[in-house]
Motif scaffolding. Structure first.
Motif, PDB file in Angstrom:
ATOM      1  N   GLU A 163     126.405   1.102 -32.692  1.00 51.22           N
ATOM      2  CA  GLU A 163     127.107   1.652 -31.533  1.00 51.22           C
ATOM      3  C   GLU A 163     126.299   1.405 -30.271  1.00 51.22           C
ATOM      4  O   GLU A 163     125.083   1.565 -30.258  1.00 51.22           O
ATOM      5  N   ALA A 164     126.983   1.006 -29.205  1.00 49.59           N
ATOM      6  CA  ALA A 164     126.301   0.705 -27.949  1.00 49.59           C
ATOM      7  C   ALA A 164     127.165   1.123 -26.764  1.00 49.59           C
ATOM      8  O   ALA A 164     128.395   1.015 -26.810  1.00 49.59           O
ATOM      9  N   PHE A 165     126.490   1.565 -25.708  1.00 46.08           N
ATOM     10  CA  PHE A 165     127.161   1.929 -24.458  1.00 46.08           C
ATOM     11  C   PHE A 165     126.800   0.889 -23.415  1.00 46.08           C
ATOM     12  O   PHE A 165     125.628   0.538 -23.238  1.00 46.08           O
ATOM     13  N   PHE A 166     127.820   0.382 -22.707  1.00 44.03           N
ATOM     14  CA  PHE A 166     127.623  -0.682 -21.726  1.00 44.03           C
ATOM     15  C   PHE A 166     127.931  -0.164 -20.329  1.00 44.03           C
ATOM     16  O   PHE A 166     129.011   0.369 -20.080  1.00 44.03           O
ATOM     17  N   ASP A 167     126.988  -0.330 -19.421  1.00 47.31           N
ATOM     18  CA  ASP A 167     127.200  -0.027 -18.005  1.00 47.31           C
ATOM     19  C   ASP A 167     127.143  -1.371 -17.279  1.00 47.31           C
ATOM     20  O   ASP A 167     126.068  -1.888 -16.977  1.00 47.31           O
ATOM     21  N   VAL A 168     128.324  -1.938 -17.025  1.00 47.58           N
ATOM     22  CA  VAL A 168     128.426  -3.344 -16.624  1.00 47.58           C
ATOM     23  C   VAL A 168     128.363  -3.524 -15.118  1.00 47.58           C
ATOM     24  O   VAL A 168     129.032  -2.827 -14.357  1.00 47.58           O
ATOM     25  N   LYS A 169     127.562  -4.482 -14.691  1.00 51.59           N
ATOM     26  CA  LYS A 169     127.469  -4.879 -13.294  1.00 51.59           C
ATOM     27  C   LYS A 169     128.729  -5.677 -12.928  1.00 51.59           C
ATOM     28  O   LYS A 169     129.070  -6.657 -13.600  1.00 51.59           O
TER      29      LYS A 169
END
Length: 325
Positions: A163-169
């Motif tokens: 599981e991963a959380f992405f905070d995308v530019k």
């Protein structure tokens, strides 16, 4: 530290990370010099499976000589590179150490199979900043990778498991794509969570907008904030659900569980996911019980004790099993 070499301390820990004595020795060694942390992280990455590619153009013999000197100082058997060959016979434990020294010298890059950089976590969480400035937060037991060309001609991350959380530019000219088993998630700039389990993939959007699709098909769904999509492996249907603001999907990242009049079966699911245990409600009459509570990074037994007193129910916890009755 019982005359152990610096390198040996790290290797012994990597072989037995649950050993409390080795943890303490490693921590003491890291505190001695800020550079020790970098050495440890590089050795850990290689230990978890990142292979070394062919060396780039640099003074190989000189680096081996430098390495031998450093190993001599650390009381490790010296290693020298024969003039006629680059094959170095080394004990497996010290081969990892040698590779770490070369990485610190800035002469090698760690790339996985096919030119991918691989990151994996064991029992702990971790985070990293991707080359485009996006942030990636990894839950425990998670493995992800991205290509060496990431941020130049593509922004593709593969999540193999976990599981991963992405905070995308944001970058309108270069979409950010996450490939999970049989599923593709595409965004331009947003924050979202991807969970790849044995039965399928779940995608939850915190902000922005993403599309989740079965790879190679036209079957997809557009997700907006607080929406979650469930895509089963070898399936063709996509189930969606809109969550309340105070859901616990990101509890693994925030380390806080919040229940706002949540039914007990929902509480049980959250506890299973957060603490990696099995929760069984053996008394069906408790189904209507609702919990109003917040648990900020608390131990499971503390949470169960509060639940027991608040709801006036019986709870037992043994090993990885929790029984509510």
């Amino acid at each position: 530290m019982n005359n152990q070499t610096d390198i040996d301390i790290v290797v012994r820990y990597l072989e037995d990370p649950e050993n409390e004595l080795l943890k303490q020795q490693l921590n003491e060694w890291i505190q001695q010099d800020p550079g020790h942390l970098d050495i440890f992280l590089d050795m850990k990455a290689m230990w978890q499976g990142d292979p070394l590619p062919a060396p780039s153009a640099f003074d190989t013999a000189g680096k081996w000589e430098e390495l031998s000197t450093r190993l001599d100082k650390a009381a490790v058997p010296a290693v020298t590179a024969p003039a006629s060959t680059r094959v170095i016979k080394m004990n497996r434990r010290y081969w990892w150490a040698a590779a770490a020294v070369l990485v610190i010298a800035g002469t090698w890059t760690l790339m996985g199979p096919g030119g991918y950089k691989t990151f994996a976590t064991a029992q702990t969480q971790d985070s990293l900043r991707l080359p485009d400035g996006s942030m990636l937060y990894l839950n425990a037991n998670t493995s992800v990778r991205y290509a060496r060309s990431f941020g130049k001609d593509n922004r593709i991350v593969k999540i193999d498991k976990g599981e991963a959380f992405f905070d995308v530019k944001p970058n309108e000219t270069l979409p950010f794509i996450v490939n999970a088993p049989e599923v593709e998630v595409q965004v331009l700039g947003t924050a979202f969570n991807v969970k790849a389990a044995n039965t399928g993939v779940k995608v939850f959007v915190q902000s922005g907008k993403v599309s989740a699709a079965y790879r190679g098909t036209e079957k997809k769904v557009i997700l907006t904030p607080d929406m979650e999509a469930s895509l089963k492996l070898h399936g063709s249907t996509i189930d969606t659900h809109v969550h309340k603001k105070n859901n616990n999907i990101l509890a693994w990242k925030t380390r806080t569980l919040t229940f706002d009049e949540a039914p007990l079966n929902e509480v049980a699911e959250a506890l299973e996911d957060f603490y990696h245990v099995q929760v069984h409600i053996s008394n069906p009459q408790l189904a209507d019980q609702k919990l109003l509570a917040t648990f900020p990074n608390m131990a499971l037994d503390e949470v169960l004790d509060i639940m027991r007193k608040t709801l006036r129910i019986n709870i037992t916890h043994k090993n990885d099993l929790v029984d509510i009755y």
